[in-house]
Write a protein that holds these residues in place. Structure first.
Motif, PDB file in Angstrom:
ATOM      1  N   ILE A  11       4.151   7.206  -3.986  1.00 47.65           N
ATOM      2  CA  ILE A  11       3.873   5.558  -3.949  1.00 47.65           C
ATOM      3  C   ILE A  11       4.349   5.006  -2.939  1.00 47.65           C
ATOM      4  O   ILE A  11       3.741   3.986  -2.834  1.00 47.65           O
ATOM      5  CB  ILE A  11       4.251   5.199  -5.428  1.00 47.65           C
ATOM      6  N   ALA A  12       5.318   5.435  -2.369  1.00 50.56           N
ATOM      7  CA  ALA A  12       5.917   4.509  -1.157  1.00 50.56           C
ATOM      8  C   ALA A  12       4.955   4.929  -0.021  1.00 50.56           C
ATOM      9  O   ALA A  12       4.657   3.886   0.877  1.00 50.56           O
ATOM     10  CB  ALA A  12       7.338   5.189  -0.450  1.00 50.56           C
ATOM     11  N   THR A  15       1.916   2.788  -0.556  1.00 47.09           N
ATOM     12  CA  THR A  15       1.891   1.519  -0.314  1.00 47.09           C
ATOM     13  C   THR A  15       1.801   1.072   1.171  1.00 47.09           C
ATOM     14  O   THR A  15       1.296   0.045   1.629  1.00 47.09           O
ATOM     15  CB  THR A  15       3.259   0.793  -1.013  1.00 47.09           C
ATOM     16  N   LEU A  18      -1.351   1.357   3.037  1.00 44.71           N
ATOM     17  CA  LEU A  18      -2.494   0.366   2.662  1.00 44.71           C
ATOM     18  C   LEU A  18      -1.898  -1.013   3.288  1.00 44.71           C
ATOM     19  O   LEU A  18      -2.902  -1.752   3.816  1.00 44.71           O
ATOM     20  CB  LEU A  18      -2.513   0.419   1.088  1.00 44.71           C
ATOM     21  N   ASP A  19      -0.719  -1.171   3.333  1.00 39.18           N
ATOM     22  CA  ASP A  19      -0.135  -2.655   3.995  1.00 39.18           C
ATOM     23  C   ASP A  19      -0.365  -2.342   5.586  1.00 39.18           C
ATOM     24  O   ASP A  19      -0.991  -3.320   5.997  1.00 39.18           O
ATOM     25  CB  ASP A  19       1.193  -2.512   3.578  1.00 39.18           C
ATOM     26  N   LYS A  60      -4.973   2.656  -6.458  1.00 37.16           N
ATOM     27  CA  LYS A  60      -4.389   2.939  -5.295  1.00 37.16           C
ATOM     28  C   LYS A  60      -4.517   4.253  -4.337  1.00 37.16           C
ATOM     29  O   LYS A  60      -4.986   4.172  -3.269  1.00 37.16           O
ATOM     30  CB  LYS A  60      -2.895   2.901  -5.170  1.00 37.16           C
ATOM     31  N   VAL A 408       8.020   0.802  -4.089  1.00 37.34           N
ATOM     32  CA  VAL A 408       6.991   0.096  -3.722  1.00 37.34           C
ATOM     33  C   VAL A 408       7.552  -1.007  -2.863  1.00 37.34           C
ATOM     34  O   VAL A 408       6.902  -1.215  -1.692  1.00 37.34           O
ATOM     35  CB  VAL A 408       6.318  -0.553  -4.817  1.00 37.34           C
ATOM     36  N   GLY A 411       8.333   0.534   0.536  1.00 39.05           N
ATOM     37  CA  GLY A 411       7.125   1.014   1.411  1.00 39.05           C
ATOM     38  C   GLY A 411       6.585  -0.307   2.080  1.00 39.05           C
ATOM     39  O   GLY A 411       6.113  -0.279   3.143  1.00 39.05           O
ATOM     40  N   GLY A 412       6.609  -1.342   1.279  1.00 35.78           N
ATOM     41  CA  GLY A 412       5.991  -2.792   1.885  1.00 35.78           C
ATOM     42  C   GLY A 412       6.738  -3.166   2.962  1.00 35.78           C
ATOM     43  O   GLY A 412       6.265  -3.500   4.182  1.00 35.78           O
TER      44      GLY A 412
END
Length: 425
Positions: A11-12, A15, A18-19, A60, A408, A411-412
Motif C-alpha cells: 500500500i505504501a 500510494t 500513484l502520487d 488502487k 499511506v 507513501g504520499g
C-alpha cells in the motif's frame, strides 16, 4: 531525468507510485511477488472502521496497472543501484513466470486441471494452492504463474490453455535489465515475527496455536475456510479463543525491543469479528498494555468490551495440551489471581519485523539500517522519509512498524519528496 523507481508494491509503494505519476512523471514500480498488494491484500477488515481491506486496496491496484505513467514490473528484484540523485541506474532481474503475459487472460482453467497441491504462502500456511496458480482472485496483473519447483510437468495446463499461454521451462528465463531514474522510493514492507522463536508458546508443537496472520486468512471470506473459524487439528469451531499479545514485540531477549504499533488493535479487531460471527464464542485477550493510541481507537477498544471480549492483564506462565484443548495458565497482574483457561484455539499476536533482505538491500542502495534492522531515516523530526543518500526515500513499514493510515501518509510524503527532487534536478 523525469523518471522515478518505486521498490515495493504494497500500500505504501502503490500510494507513492500513484502520487508521483499524477505529476506527469513516469514511474517504474518493482515488486518481487507475482502480484502487487502486499500484506494488506491478506487482511479481511481494517480497524477502526471494519471496512473491507480489498475494497480499499483493489481499486488502487487496478489504477496502478492502468495508469499511463506507471510501468509495473512483478516477479522482479533489484540487484544493484549505481549513480546519484538525478541519475540512478537500477539493475533488476525479472524471474520467469513461465507464462506468456500477452496471451494469458487469467481465466484459471489451467489452475483447475493442475493435480499438484502445495503450501500456500499467501494463506500463511493454512491453505494450499496448485503448482500453477493465482495468489488470490484480485491479483494485479491478472496472470497466473507456474511454480517450476513443484510442477511435475504433467502437461495438462499446456493442453487446456486455448491461448497456448503456458510456457515450458526452456521457453522462459531470467531477464536482466537496467532502469534509469532520477529518484528512488523504497517501500519494501515488513515480515512478521517468527513465532517459533518464542519457544514457551509452543507454536507448531500444538496444532491449534496459530499466528494472527493465519487467523486473518481463516476469517477472510476468500481464505481457505471461506471465512469459517476452525481448529487446525480437527476442523471444529472453537468455543474458547485466547489471544496472546506482544509475541515478538517489546521482548529484549529476542532482540525485539520496540512495540509493533498494530498488534493491540488488530487483536481487538479480530476479537470483535469473532464475536459478531459467533456471539457464543468466548474470547480472551492476554496483554501487557493496551495501546489504543489513534483517532477512534479507544472507542474501538470500548466497543470490544461491550461485545463481551475479556481483557486480562498478564502474560501466560505455561501453555500445554490437555484432553483436546489447550491449557493456558496466567496470573492477572491487576488482581494477583492465577487463572487456568481451557482454550480451543490460541492466537499469537506476532509483531512487525524488518524483512530478511533489508541489510543486503540497504547495502546495494548505499543507505543504512538502525539497530532494530529497519531502514534508517536521516532525521526523525525534519526528514522522516529521507535517507542518508540524496534522492532515495523510504516509506511505510520498511522504516518502522505502523498502521495502514500512517503507511499511506508516508507513501504520499515520500512521493512528494521524490517529485521535489526531480523538479530541482
Amino acid at each position: 531525468m523525469n523518471e522515478a523507481v518505486v521498490i515495493g508494491g504494497g500500500i505504501a509503494g502503490i500510494t507513492a507510485a500513484l502520487d508521483i505519476a499524477s505529476h506527469g512523471i513516469h514511474v517504474s514500480l518493482i515488486e518481487r511477488e507475482p502480484t502487487i498488494g502486499g500484506h494488506m491484500a491478506m487482511l479481511d477488515k481494517t480497524f477502526p472502521t471494519n471496512d473491507c481491506s480489498m475494497c480499499i486496496l483493489s481499486p488502487k491496484m487496478v489504477e496502478v496497472e492502468r495508469h499511463p505513467n506507471i510501468t509495473l514490473h512483478t516477479c522482479t528484484e533489484v540487484t544493484r543501484v549505481d549513480g546519484e540523485a538525478g541519475n540512478f541506474s537500477v539493475h533488476v532481474t525479472r524471474h520467469p513466470r513461465y507464462i506468456r503475459a500477452s496471451e494469458c487472460t487469467g481465466c484459471g482453467d489451467c489452475v483447475e486441471v493442475c493435480p499438484v497441491e502445495v503450501y500456500n504462502r499467501f494463506d500463511a500456511g493454512v491453505g494450499v494452492r496448485k503448482a500453477i496458480y493465482k495468489a488470490h482472485p484480485q491479483v494485479v496483473p491478472n496472470l497466473v504463474i507456474r511454480d517450476r519447483e513443484h510442477c511435475i510437468d504433467c502437461g495438462l495446463c499446456y493442453d487446456i490453455c486455448g491461448k497456448q499461454a503456458v510456457l515450458r521451462d526452456d521457453e522462459d528465463s531470467e531477464e536482466k535489465f537496467v532502469i534509469k531514474a532520477g529518484t528512488i522510493v523504497l517501500a519494501t514492507g515488513y515480515d512478521v515475527f517468527d513465532a517459533r522463536k518464542k519457544t514457551p508458546y509452543k507454536y507448531l508443537s500444538i496444532p491449534d496455536i496459530i499466528t494472527s496472520l493465519e487467523l486473518e486468512r481463516l476469517i477472510n471470506a476468500s481464505g481457505p475456510t471461506g471465512g469459517m473459524i476452525k481448529r487446525i487439528s480437527d476442523g471444529r469451531i472453537p468455543k474458547e479463543i485466547v489471544f496472546i499479545q506482544c509475541v515478538g514485540s517489546r521482548d529484549i531477549p529476542l532482540g525485539c525491543s520496540s512495540c509493533s504499533a498494530v498488534c493491540c488493535m488488530y487483536a481487538i479487531k479480530n476479537a470483535m469479528l469473532i464475536k459478531e460471527k459467533n456471539p457464543d464464542t468466548s474470547v480472551t485477550i492476554l496483554y501487557m498494555d493496551i495501546r489504543a493510541y489513534g483517532k477512534g481507537y479507544e472507542e474501538y477498544y470500548e466497543r470490544a468490551e461491550d461485545l463481551g471480549v475479556e481483557f486480562i492483564r498478564g502474560m501466560p506462565g505455561d501453555i500445554y495440551a490437555m484432553d483436546g484443548t489447550i491449557m493456558v495458565q496466567v496470573e492477572n497482574s491487576e488482581t494477583q489471581e492465577v487463572l487456568k483457561i481451557n482454550a480451543d484455539l490460541v492466537v499469537l499476536s506476532v509483531g512487525i519485523r524488518p524483512t530478511g533482505d533489508a541489510p543486503a538491500l540497504a547495502e546495494r542502495l548505499g543507505i543504512t539500517c538502525d539497530e532494530s534492522g529497519f531502514f534508517h531515516c536521516s532525521d526523525e523530526k525534519c526528514g522522516p522519509v529521507k535517507t542518508l543518500k540524496p534522492g532515495i526515500f523510504i516509506a511505510g513499514t520498511c522504516k518502522e512498524p505502523m498502521d495502514i493510515p500512517d503507511t499511506v501518509m508516508e507513501g504520499g510524503a515520500a512521493a512528494m519528496q521524490a517529485v521535489i527532487t526531480l523538479m530541482q534536478e
